[in-house]
Scaffold this motif. Structure first.
Motif, mmCIF file in Angstrom:
data_model
loop_
_atom_site.group_PDB
_atom_site.id
_atom_site.type_symbol
_atom_site.label_atom_id
_atom_site.label_comp_id
_atom_site.label_asym_id
_atom_site.label_seq_id
_atom_site.Cartn_x
_atom_site.Cartn_y
_atom_site.Cartn_z
ATOM 1 N N TYR A 1 0.862 -1.173 0.000
ATOM 2 C CA TYR A 1 0.000 0.000 0.000
ATOM 3 C C TYR A 1 0.898 1.223 0.000
ATOM 4 C CZ TYR A 1 -3.613 -3.296 1.463
ATOM 5 O OH TYR A 1 -4.469 -4.367 1.530
ATOM 6 N N ALA A 2 0.722 2.090 -0.961
ATOM 7 C CA ALA A 2 1.639 3.220 -1.109
ATOM 8 C C ALA A 2 1.258 4.421 -0.267
ATOM 9 C CB ALA A 2 1.729 3.642 -2.572
ATOM 10 N N PRO B 1 0.616 10.171 0.052
ATOM 11 C CA PRO B 1 1.409 9.208 -0.727
ATOM 12 C C PRO B 1 2.782 9.025 -0.108
ATOM 13 C CG PRO B 1 1.299 11.300 -1.885
ATOM 14 C CD PRO B 1 0.376 11.418 -0.701
ATOM 15 N N ASN B 2 2.994 7.934 0.577
ATOM 16 C CA ASN B 2 4.240 7.710 1.305
ATOM 17 C C ASN B 2 5.317 7.122 0.409
ATOM 18 O OD1 ASN B 2 5.937 7.648 3.541
ATOM 19 N ND2 ASN B 2 5.177 5.680 4.265
ATOM 20 N N CYS B 3 5.021 6.023 -0.252
ATOM 21 C CA CYS B 3 5.975 5.408 -1.178
ATOM 22 C C CYS B 3 5.609 5.833 -2.596
ATOM 23 C CB CYS B 3 5.935 3.885 -1.047
ATOM 24 S SG CYS B 3 6.552 3.276 0.537
ATOM 25 N N SER C 1 7.048 -2.688 3.492
ATOM 26 C CA SER C 1 5.990 -2.954 4.468
ATOM 27 C C SER C 1 5.668 -1.712 5.290
ATOM 28 C CB SER C 1 6.398 -4.102 5.403
ATOM 29 O OG SER C 1 7.406 -3.693 6.317
ATOM 30 N N ASN C 2 6.598 -0.756 5.305
ATOM 31 C CA ASN C 2 6.393 0.483 6.055
ATOM 32 C C ASN C 2 5.590 1.527 5.280
ATOM 33 O OD1 ASN C 2 8.121 0.009 8.521
ATOM 34 N ND2 ASN C 2 9.672 -0.269 6.940
ATOM 35 N N CYS C 3 5.288 1.246 4.035
ATOM 36 C CA CYS C 3 4.612 2.251 3.218
ATOM 37 C C CYS C 3 3.254 2.641 3.795
ATOM 38 C CB CYS C 3 4.428 1.732 1.789
ATOM 39 S SG CYS C 3 5.961 1.560 0.859
#
Length: 215
Positions: free
Chosen positions: A43-44, A55-57, A95-97
């Motif tokens: 999940y971005a 939008p994190n990633c 996985s941190n996104c």
């Protein structure tokens, strides 16, 4: 907003361009780990402050991962233990996104230099995506000082990006101001040159100027 699931062709809510970028990463990953291994969900976007999402990633994050894995697998072979370890660590990074804080483990004892340098960058990226900006800044700054790291220039630029992200998620203008000012100072070294970050640094400086001096 889910950007990747095992049935991406039927179930996603993202731009086609972003979905294609994530699918390229998943396909490249499958070339190394095998098509039968379960694909981790990516999940971005990530929530911040309750119901707010951002939008994190970004698309570039997946493009960089795909290009790097392609290079490492081509150079060392897809079955190389170091390459396999690299993929597992990158799964931790992504996985941190959307939530949590998961840091890739140290490279195995006796790991080749290339994997150790990559792992330092993966750990910094994991801190960035988990919103631990102080740790991300420290790690990127250390890499920027490592003349032997292939990530040196990228990490130097990402120190500024880390400061900008931290400032943009800060609700206090007073707290955000010194973060933007520090980022602006760091970006100046990239602007006007021929480096790969000169154009993006100029855009980021424009954003900072608007945030600090909207008049």
């Amino acid at each position: 907003m889910a950007l990747w699931k095992s049935d991406i062709d039927r179930n996603y809510t993202a731009t086609d361009d972003m979905s294609d970028t994530i699918k390229s990463w998943v396909d490249k990953r499958a070339e190394v780990v095998g098509k039968d291994e379960k694909v981790p969900e990516i999940y971005a976007e990530r929530s911040y402050g309750g119901y707010d999402f951002f939008p994190n990633c970004t698309k570039n994050a997946f493009e960089t991962a795909t290009e790097t894995l392609d290079d490492r697998a081509s150079t060392h072979g897809p079955s190389d233990s170091g390459v396999q370890d690299w993929v597992k660590a990158q799964d931790d990074v992504f996985s941190n996104c959307s939530s949590g804080k998961r840091t890739p483990p140290d490279a195995p004892v006796g790991a080749p230099d290339w994997l150790q340098k990559d792992r330092a960058y993966q750990k910094a990226a994991a801190s960035f995506y988990s919103l631990d900006y102080a740790d991300a800044k420290r790690r990127f700054a250390e890499i920027a000082e490592d003349s032997d790291s292939p990530w040196r220039e990228t990490a130097d630029y990402l120190v500024a990006r880390t400061l900008i992200r931290q400032a943009s998620l800060t609700r206090s203008a007073k707290t955000a101001k010194p973060l933007y000012e520090e980022a602006e100072a760091r970006l100046r070294k990239f602007i006007g040159g021929n480096g790969k970050f000169s154009a993006s640094a100029e855009r980021m400086e424009g954003l900072i100027s608007y945030r600090l001096r909207p008049q």
